[in-house]
Design a protein around this motif. Sequence first.
Motif, short mmCIF file in Angstrom:
data_model
loop_
_atom_site.label_atom_id
_atom_site.label_comp_id
_atom_site.label_asym_id
_atom_site.label_seq_id
_atom_site.Cartn_x
_atom_site.Cartn_y
_atom_site.Cartn_z
N LEU A 123 15.73 3.84 8.86
CA LEU A 123 14.27 3.77 8.63
C LEU A 123 13.77 4.30 7.62
O LEU A 123 12.56 4.10 7.28
CB LEU A 123 13.74 4.05 10.20
N LEU A 126 13.71 2.21 4.41
CA LEU A 126 13.13 1.01 4.47
C LEU A 126 12.24 0.60 3.28
O LEU A 126 12.44 -0.46 2.86
CB LEU A 126 12.39 0.67 5.78
N ASN A 152 14.58 -4.90 10.52
CA ASN A 152 13.64 -4.63 9.69
C ASN A 152 13.57 -4.84 8.20
O ASN A 152 12.60 -4.74 7.57
CB ASN A 152 13.71 -2.86 10.07
#
Length: 307
Positions: A123, A126, A152
């Motif tokens: 994350l 990203l 994601n």
Amino acid sequence: MRYVTGVGGANMDLHGRSNAPIIMRDSNPGHLYTSLGGVTRNILDNLSRLGIATKLCSAVGTDTFGDAILAGCAKLGIDMQHVEVCEGQRSSCYLSIMDDEGDMLVAMSDMSVIKSRGAEFILQRLPIINQSEICVCDTDLCPEALEALVCNAAIPVFIDPVSTSYARTMVDLVGKFDTIKPNLMEMEILAGGSIRDEDDLSAACDTVLAKGAKHLFVSRGAEGIYYKGTLGCVSKKSRPVASIANATGAGDATMASLIYSRLSGFSIEETVSFALAAGIAAISSPDTINPDMSPALIRQYEKEYVL
């Protein structure tokens, strides 16, 4: 700037090739050497030699191997800014033993440093991942990190299952990948059934494609590459290769060529042919990564070997 992001293993490889047929449970005279490795790192290495800008998201320890990985990749032009240096941990290492013909007999890997990175590791990266053209990863990532990536990512994600044991960690996520490059044994794991012939292989691909994957490139060793996906079905073979200098890096070169082909707008027939030739170029070099890897070299092997 167009670039490809790699998320996964970066390690030091230790190789041993026997001078004669291997005698099990005995010391065998041979040639021992080290090289930079890791499936994702190797793919980016090949891509860099093919002229593609690359960024690596991985983890290394604070040891000699980690220093060598960081320095060696940077020298190749791979952007290492997003590699985490983990204090007090050992860097990933891969040990392979090859027979006197250059084919792998057995291997062992310690990928604990990258496997200890969870969803937060993904994350945090990203923005870099989603600004790239393609993301390529491997199953050295832990299941939580792998899920965070494919759930994601806003770009196509390519994956190499690496091995049958690691392939099991991506079974529940298989439909979320754009492109998967398994061998036959890994394909059996992903599809949940045995593959005895081409009809079985076709059915296994249908099973995985029905879950949402778009492109499957199945490595069949001496039988070439079998593709099935949204662009149809293509199977290509090659002429026998006279000798194998080192079979270790064939899959990494193949995956790099698939990414290069996508970025270059190749047809699916051109892609399979180019990928098959890239694998042959890889095994023709004693190094895991052929130092002469280039589009021109792949075309040369394609003209000579691909049927």
